[in-house]
Scaffold this active site. Structure first.
Site, PDB file in Angstrom:
ATOM      1  N   GLY A 134      74.339  52.599 -28.717  1.00  0.00           N
ATOM      2  CA  GLY A 134      73.654  52.871 -27.458  1.00  0.00           C
ATOM      3  C   GLY A 134      72.181  52.486 -27.628  1.00  0.00           C
ATOM      4  N   TRP A 158      75.474  53.776 -19.136  1.00  0.00           N
ATOM      5  CA  TRP A 158      75.630  54.398 -17.819  1.00  0.00           C
ATOM      6  C   TRP A 158      74.383  55.142 -17.357  1.00  0.00           C
ATOM      7  CZ3 TRP A 158      79.346  52.840 -14.848  1.00  0.00           C
ATOM      8  CH2 TRP A 158      80.463  52.241 -15.452  1.00  0.00           C
ATOM      9  N   ALA A 159      73.361  55.192 -18.211  1.00  0.00           N
ATOM     10  CA  ALA A 159      72.178  55.976 -17.854  1.00  0.00           C
ATOM     11  C   ALA A 159      71.507  55.362 -16.628  1.00  0.00           C
ATOM     12  CB  ALA A 159      71.197  56.018 -19.022  1.00  0.00           C
ATOM     13  N   GLN A 160      71.392  56.162 -15.572  1.00  0.00           N
ATOM     14  CA  GLN A 160      70.779  55.650 -14.346  1.00  0.00           C
ATOM     15  C   GLN A 160      69.300  55.958 -14.299  1.00  0.00           C
ATOM     16  OE1 GLN A 160      72.690  56.985 -10.813  1.00  0.00           O
ATOM     17  NE2 GLN A 160      74.710  56.340 -11.471  1.00  0.00           N
ATOM     18  N   GLY A 161      68.918  57.063 -14.952  1.00  0.00           N
ATOM     19  CA  GLY A 161      67.513  57.430 -14.946  1.00  0.00           C
ATOM     20  C   GLY A 161      66.745  56.360 -15.692  1.00  0.00           C
ATOM     21  N   GLY A 162      65.454  56.446 -15.621  1.00  0.00           N
ATOM     22  CA  GLY A 162      64.655  55.432 -16.299  1.00  0.00           C
ATOM     23  C   GLY A 162      63.997  55.999 -17.530  1.00  0.00           C
ATOM     24  N   GLU A 193      61.140  62.089 -10.260  1.00  0.00           N
ATOM     25  CA  GLU A 193      62.408  62.801 -10.504  1.00  0.00           C
ATOM     26  C   GLU A 193      62.106  64.284 -10.687  1.00  0.00           C
ATOM     27  OE1 GLU A 193      64.627  60.808 -13.606  1.00  0.00           O
ATOM     28  OE2 GLU A 193      64.682  58.941 -12.465  1.00  0.00           O
ATOM     29  N   HIS A 242      74.108  68.045 -14.918  1.00  0.00           N
ATOM     30  CA  HIS A 242      73.384  67.280 -13.900  1.00  0.00           C
ATOM     31  C   HIS A 242      73.821  67.799 -12.530  1.00  0.00           C
ATOM     32  CE1 HIS A 242      71.752  64.026 -11.535  1.00  0.00           C
ATOM     33  NE2 HIS A 242      71.097  63.611 -12.614  1.00  0.00           N
ATOM     34  N   ARG A 260      66.257  70.172 -13.352  1.00  0.00           N
ATOM     35  CA  ARG A 260      67.666  70.072 -12.967  1.00  0.00           C
ATOM     36  C   ARG A 260      68.493  71.305 -13.285  1.00  0.00           C
ATOM     37  NH1 ARG A 260      68.982  65.020 -16.779  1.00  0.00           N
ATOM     38  NH2 ARG A 260      67.935  64.035 -15.061  1.00  0.00           N
ATOM     39  N   GLU A 304      70.440  61.126 -28.519  1.00  0.00           N
ATOM     40  CA  GLU A 304      71.055  62.377 -28.072  1.00  0.00           C
ATOM     41  C   GLU A 304      71.739  63.119 -29.210  1.00  0.00           C
ATOM     42  OE1 GLU A 304      73.695  61.901 -24.745  1.00  0.00           O
ATOM     43  OE2 GLU A 304      74.108  64.054 -24.601  1.00  0.00           O
ATOM     44  N   SER A 321      65.261  61.152 -21.804  1.00  0.00           N
ATOM     45  CA  SER A 321      66.273  60.816 -22.818  1.00  0.00           C
ATOM     46  C   SER A 321      66.126  59.367 -23.261  1.00  0.00           C
ATOM     47  CB  SER A 321      67.682  61.068 -22.296  1.00  0.00           C
ATOM     48  OG  SER A 321      67.877  60.435 -21.060  1.00  0.00           O
TER      49      SER A 321
HETATM   50  C1  SIN Z   1      69.244  60.739 -13.517  1.00  0.00           C
HETATM   51  O1  SIN Z   1      68.865  59.627 -13.247  1.00  0.00           O
HETATM   52  O2  SIN Z   1      69.275  61.632 -12.682  1.00  0.00           O
HETATM   53  C2  SIN Z   1      69.668  61.040 -14.909  1.00  0.00           C
HETATM   54  C3  SIN Z   1      68.641  60.633 -15.849  1.00  0.00           C
HETATM   55  C4  SIN Z   1      68.499  61.579 -16.970  1.00  0.00           C
HETATM   56  O3  SIN Z   1      69.493  62.130 -17.422  1.00  0.00           O
HETATM   57  O4  SIN Z   1      67.375  61.819 -17.368  1.00  0.00           O
END
Ligand code: SIN
Length: 362
Positions: free
Chosen positions: A5, A37-41, A106, A222, A263, A344, A360
């Site tokens: 990863g 698959w990580a969408q966050g930045g 975020e 999440h 979150r 992680e 992350s």
């Molecule tokens: C998200 O984009 O909501 C997830 C990113 C993260 O886990 O920090």
């Protein structure tokens, strides 16, 4: 290096850059790593109105008094520089209209500070670009598909590992140091945003070699994973969508939580709402959000028959990130000499009990 990863690829490239020979062992194809698959930045204090201290305060607040300030400080201080390093390695982050890095908002962040690549495809872009570099680096041997099955120790030191191919005999790899970059274990939960392989394999390996594990009682959920009777159940809708104005509503169409709280708070509020109402999901209202900016999310919503211009997206919390892991110091050293952990799979205490969004990949 065990795991391909973002953490494993980056550590392999850095090690190779300092002259080490690296065997990069990967159990699964790239598209099955959680990073992909990580969408966050990547959270980094880059804006003129931001600072390392602000990022640190937000990280510690989200960590619920359990984060190690020394570890969190390293992340907040170094993250802007690492974004630059990734750019130098060829990763292209999204720009705003003026050509500067576009900074997203975020949950739990008091400033816009999240850089993305390809909208919500940051993990995919980073792992794609770093994999291409690793594959062509002559100091890195990529061994896949190969699953590490145990670590080898001698006189209390980790000296390599045994790994199994899909077919055929196990192989031994001797190494001066073994780095675990194997991700977490969120896929052990019934609903998870993670790929199926995220079952804590690295934690088991480390435990088998006598390494200390820490904080395993903390699992992050999440808040906004798609609720769907089918394979897309658990698909993540990034917090960045809420950062752009999406709201959460209950069955009566009423808002019930600050969508940009950390979150854990948002996930708990949704869970309480679901218990109260007996429903399986709350609604994420993305009708005011330009979903073209999140093409991979728009594509999945279309696939499951949800029109984001018209419909509420049914969402519920899902297991997302393992806060604990192999106890590691700020250089990734575990309690077993010769064994390291990053990403992680490591627990440096940086995130405490609850990780701040986009810390992350950082
Ligand atoms: C998200 O984009 O909501 C997830 C990113 C993260 O886990 O920090």
């Amino acid at each position: 290096m065990v795991g391909a990863g973002a953490a494993g690829l980056y550590a392999a490239l850095v090690a190779a850059g300092t002259g080490a020979r690296v065997a990069l062992i990967s159990r699964s194809p790239l598209a099955q790593t959680a990073s992909y698959w990580a969408q966050g930045g990547i959270a980094a204090a880059l804006a003129a109105d931001d600072s390392v201290e602000r990022h640190l305060d937000d990280t510690l607040a989200a960590g619920r008094a359990m984060a190690h300030a020394s570890a969190a400080r390293v992340l907040c201080e170094e993250s802007p520089g690492r974004v630059g390093d990734l750019q130098e390695l060829g990763v292209s982050f999204d720009a705003d209209r003026g050509g500067d890095l576009a900074l997203g908002l975020e949950g739990g962040h008091s400033r816009r500070r999240v850089v993305h690549a390809g909208g919500a495809a940051t993990g995919r872009r980073i792992t794609r670009d770093l994999s291409a570099l690793a594959a062509t680096d002559e100091r890195i041997d990529v061994l896949e598909p190969l699953a590490a099955s145990s670590l080898a120790t001698h006189n209390g030191r980790c000296v390599g590992l045994i790994a199994r191919p899909r077919r055929g005999d196990p192989v031994g790899v001797l190494a001066r140091a073994v780095v675990l970059a194997t991700g977490g274990m969120a896929a052990l939960w019934e609903r998870s945003t993670n790929p199926r392989g995220a079952i804590g394999a690295g934690l088991s390996l480390a435990h088998g070699a006598g390494a200390d594990l820490a904080d395993l009682e903390f699992m992050q959920f999440h808040p906004t994973a798609v609720r769907h009777d089918g394979p897309r159940d658990g698909f993540l809708i990034t917090e960045a969508v809420r950062g752009e104005g999406a709201t959460l509503v209950n069955a009566a169409g009423e808002r019930f939580v600050d969508e940009l709280a950390p979150r854990d708070q948002v996930a708990l509020a949704i869970e309480a709402e679901l218990e109260r109402s007996g429903e399986r999901a709350v609604g994420l209202d993305v009708r005011g959000v330009e979903m073209d900016r999140f093409p991979n999310i728009a594509a999945v919503l279309e696939e499951v028959g949800i029109d984001p211009r018209r419909d509420l997206v049914p969402v519920a919390p899902a297991a997302h990130y393992t806060m604990g892991g192999v106890a590691a110091d700020l250089d990734g050293r575990s309690s077993v000499p010769g064994l390291y952990a990053v990403g992680e799979s490591a627990c440096s205490g940086l995130h405490g009990a609850n990780r701040l969004a986009s810390n992350s990949l950082a």
